[in-house]
Design an enzyme around this catalytic site. Structure first.
Site, PDB file in Angstrom:
ATOM      1  N   ASP A 145     -18.748   0.691   7.429  1.00  0.00           N
ATOM      2  CA  ASP A 145     -19.621   0.858   6.260  1.00  0.00           C
ATOM      3  C   ASP A 145     -20.953   0.099   6.313  1.00  0.00           C
ATOM      4  O   ASP A 145     -22.041   0.685   6.313  1.00  0.00           O
ATOM      5  CB  ASP A 145     -18.860   0.509   4.971  1.00  0.00           C
ATOM      6  CG  ASP A 145     -18.099  -0.829   5.032  1.00  0.00           C
ATOM      7  OD1 ASP A 145     -18.130  -1.500   6.085  1.00  0.00           O
ATOM      8  OD2 ASP A 145     -17.484  -1.214   4.020  1.00  0.00           O
TER       9      ASP A 145
ATOM     10  N   ARG B  20     -20.398 -14.160   2.323  1.00  0.00           N
ATOM     11  CA  ARG B  20     -20.067 -14.798   1.045  1.00  0.00           C
ATOM     12  C   ARG B  20     -20.636 -16.212   0.947  1.00  0.00           C
ATOM     13  O   ARG B  20     -21.224 -16.582  -0.073  1.00  0.00           O
ATOM     14  CB  ARG B  20     -18.544 -14.841   0.850  1.00  0.00           C
ATOM     15  CG  ARG B  20     -17.908 -13.457   0.873  1.00  0.00           C
ATOM     16  CD  ARG B  20     -16.427 -13.503   0.541  1.00  0.00           C
ATOM     17  NE  ARG B  20     -15.759 -12.293   1.015  1.00  0.00           N
ATOM     18  CZ  ARG B  20     -14.705 -11.725   0.430  1.00  0.00           C
ATOM     19  NH1 ARG B  20     -14.189 -12.254  -0.648  1.00  0.00           N
ATOM     20  NH2 ARG B  20     -14.141 -10.644   0.932  1.00  0.00           N
TER      21      ARG B  20
HETATM   22  C1  DMJ Z   1     -17.251  -7.324  -0.068  1.00  0.00           C
HETATM   23  O1  DMJ Z   1     -16.851  -8.443   0.580  1.00  0.00           O
HETATM   24  C2  DMJ Z   1     -18.482  -6.723   0.546  1.00  0.00           C
HETATM   25  O2  DMJ Z   1     -19.097  -5.880  -0.353  1.00  0.00           O
HETATM   26  C3  DMJ Z   1     -18.197  -5.990   1.807  1.00  0.00           C
HETATM   27  O3  DMJ Z   1     -19.313  -5.351   2.317  1.00  0.00           O
HETATM   28  C4  DMJ Z   1     -17.124  -4.965   1.592  1.00  0.00           C
HETATM   29  N1  DMJ Z   1     -15.964  -5.546   0.980  1.00  0.00           N
HETATM   30  C5  DMJ Z   1     -16.123  -6.373  -0.177  1.00  0.00           C
HETATM   31  C6  DMJ Z   1     -16.174  -5.650  -1.481  1.00  0.00           C
HETATM   32  O4  DMJ Z   1     -15.476  -4.518  -1.578  1.00  0.00           O
END
Ligand code: DMJ
Length: 648
Positions: A412, A283
């Protein structure tokens, strides 16, 4: 030509009625007939006349507009409500040349599209030559009916702009909803919605979110829109930093300048706070780097270098697999209190950012640290057909909790970053590509199944050889990633799988009463199931997550199939209907299955501005050069970083 003379007119008026003229005679004759009627007959006539009068008054505007063949469009322009009247008879193309009609405000926007692809909707079908129209039910509709019969809430869509004052976490949102409920939503086909309107709708949504943040949470991590306050996580203005490049891309320059001033005058990383390595990398570091690239302003690179350097102590572990937490003021790092494990997705989804920081600063230490993690993970035992477990130990450097495999939470973005690092580095790092391709084979072999009754392709989970049909919303990044790979030359069947999974992710929204996806679904696989998707009580929340919109963006960019835009438009409208807070901001909700009371959670995640709204905008934009996918690769928080020139 004969024209009536005054004489003829007079004779007509006065002939043949003795002492009574025609009007008098008719009146008397009517009155006589009325008197001959029974009391019941008279009452019936009076009642019918009264009823007709009432109905006539009630439908007057609709009926008159209809017969005049006009469509009324309400236009709101800077607070003034105007009425545009467009003749229905105009050809479609001419209608588009009428003055542009921006989005009507917020929750009262146009009715949404029909939910579901053609095959999953009611179809109106004329049978034979008769005029009767029969509605063909499909299993999903039948399931909804069954719910109704079982006493579950009917599928009446009612949206409400959430009133912050009433909708506290304690749960008085229902009252608020009653106060501001918008009319039931009709279904309609809006597949030719001008894109300009949709782009404006995204900008409106951003402005609304920003308004809340600015008023109640300026410089803090997250807005709490219901209580008109804020929440702190790292104490670093997370939402503001996450949203910087979104403002740039949406061309919201005034908002961007305000935020930039805050970054230059207020933002300091010299703070005694523990931050999560992964979250602050994707972020904050990612956001600053991409803003630097988009704007060319060195302020953002300086800040990126500062935070990147402060995060480096996380890599000082026996195994060089980083700890989850770093104190950026003290320069110390540690794992969570209850374990010495880190999450696999976290330690393998910080590479795009640190590699780019090294390239920009010519300081190789950042890249060296994250490359080492990938090299170690590449060689580790404990994978199954390229699938990785969810935890890795920072002392031993080995996977732990073996035998559990998911493409959802904790794993993921490992898969996402295999592909994206390969793209970022100019497609030279073959180990990354091999791991990605092998993992996809592992997904196909172990996790990919079809639901019943509609044969939706989904990605489940595996626990010690046992398959579970559980799928996190987080997995919906996968259609986009698969499509991106196919675009960069990977096998065409990746694109086919992307399309199938995209459909599934859309259905996770469309099959819910609010049209918003829950956090987790369970797919039905038994023959004779009445619906594809079940949702457990604890999984019914929606956090304004981006993954489905993200994938819709990729799928639209590469296929130009308009249905992806229309699905996105539908989702945006539902966010506006069920998560928008009247005083500013959007809130995550607890229950996507209850349109009457979605139950606000009082939190606007920074990724709603950083990712969700950005991907909406890019989905609706016709400009393929607006963050070209041949020049940029998005990090997992939607921050675009450049694909390196081939020489590097
Ligand atoms: C975000 O911070 C990013 O996309 C991350 O990879 C997964 N979680 C959140 C959004 O859902």
């Amino acid at each position: 030509m004969h024209s009536p003379s005054r004489k003829e007119f007079v004779s007509l008026t006065f002939t043949g009625s003795g002492n009574y003229n025609n009007k008098q005679w008719r009146r008397q004759s009517c009155w006589r007939k009325w008197k001959q009627l029974s009391r019941l007959q008279r009452n019936l006539i009076l009642f019918t006349v009264a009823l007709m009068l009432v109905c006539g008054i009630a439908t007057y505007p609709t009926v008159t507009e209809h017969f005049r063949g006009l469509t009324v469009v309400v236009k709101e322009d800077e607070g003034h409500v105007l009425k545009l009247v467009i003749p229905e008879v105009l050809p479609e193309s001419d209608k588009q040349n009428q003055p542009l009609v921006p989005e009507p405000p917020s929750e009262q926007k146009r009715p949404p599209h029909k939910r579901g692809p053609p095959g999953l909707q009611n179809r109106l079908q004329k049978k034979g030559t008769g005029a009767a129209i029969q509605v063909e039910e499909n299993p999903i509709q039948e399931a909804k009916k069954a719910d109704k019969e079982k006493g579950e809430k009917p599928l009446v869509k009612r949206g409400a702009l959430i009133e912050a004052d009433q909708a506290t976490e304690g749960g008085t949102a229902k009252e608020a909803e009653n106060k501001v409920a918008v009319p039931a939503v009709e279904q309609g086909d809006h597949s030719h919605e001008p894109e300009f309107d949709r782009l404006e709708a995204v900008r409106d949504a951003f402005r609304h979110a920003w308004k809340g943040y600015k008023e109640f949470a300026w410089g803090q991590d997250e807005l709490r829109p219901i209580s008109k306050s804020y929440g702190e996580w790292f104490g670093l203005g997370l939402t503001l930093i996450d949203a910087l490049d979104t403002m740039w891309i949406l061309n919201l320059r005034e908002e961007f300048e305000e935020a930039k001033t805050w970054v230059s005058t207020e933002l300091s990383f010299n703070k005694n706070v523990d931050v999560n390595l992964f979250e602050s990398t994707i972020r904050i570091l990612g956001g600053l780097l991409s803003t630097y690239h988009l704007t060319g302003d060195a302020l953002f690179l300086d800040k990126a270098k500062d935070i990147g350097t402060r995060l480096m102590p996380a890599f000082n572990t026996p195994s060089k697999i980083p700890y989850s937490d770093v104190n950026i003021g003290k320069g110390t790092a540690h794992p969570p209190r209850w374990t010495s494990d880190s999450t696999v997705a976290e330690v393998t989804s910080i590479q795009l950012e640190f590699r780019e920081l090294s390239r920009l600063t010519q300081d190789t230490r950042y890249r060296a640290a994250v490359d080492k993690v990938m090299q170690k993970v590449h060689k580790l035992e404990g994978k199954q057909d390229g699938l990785v477990p969810m935890f890795i130990n920072t002392n031993s450097g080995q996977f732990t909790h073996l035998g559990v495999f998911t493409l959802g939470a904790r794993a993921d973005s490992y898969y996402e970053y295999l592909l994206k690092q390969w793209i970022q580095g100019g497609q030279k790092e073959t180990e990354l590509l091999e791991d990605y391709l092998q993992a996809l084979e592992g997904v196909k072999k172990n996790l990919l199944k079809k639901s019943s009754p509609n044969s939706l392709t989904f990605v489940g989970e595996l626990s010690h050889g046992q398959f579970s049909p559980k799928m996190d919303h987080l997995v919906c990044f996968l259609p986009g990633t698969l499509a991106l790979g196919a675009h960069h030359g990977l096998p065409a069947d990746h694109m086919e799988l992307a399309k199938q999974l995209m459909e599934t992710c859309y259905q996770m929204y469309a099959q819910m009463e609010t049209g918003l996806s829950p956090e987790i679904v369970h797919f039905n696989m038994h023959e004779g199931s009445i619906r594809d998707v079940d949702v457990k009580l604890a999984d019914r929340h929606n956090l304004l997550r981006p993954e489905t919109v993200e994938s819709l963006f990729y799928l639209y960019r590469f296929t130009k199939d308009r249905k992806y835009r229309d699905w996105g438009w539908e989702i945006l409208q539902n966010f506006n209907k069920y998560t928008k807070v009247s005083t500013g901001g959007y809130t995550s909700i607890n229950n996507v299955r209850d349109p009457e009371y979605p139950s606000p959670r009082d939190k606007m995640e920074s990724f709603f501005l950083g990712e969700t709204l950005k991907y909406f905008y890019l989905l609706f934009s016709d400009d393929p050069e607006l963050v070209s996918l041949d020049k940029y690769v998005f990090n997992t928080e939607a921050h675009p970083l450049p694909i390196w020139p081939s020489a590097e």
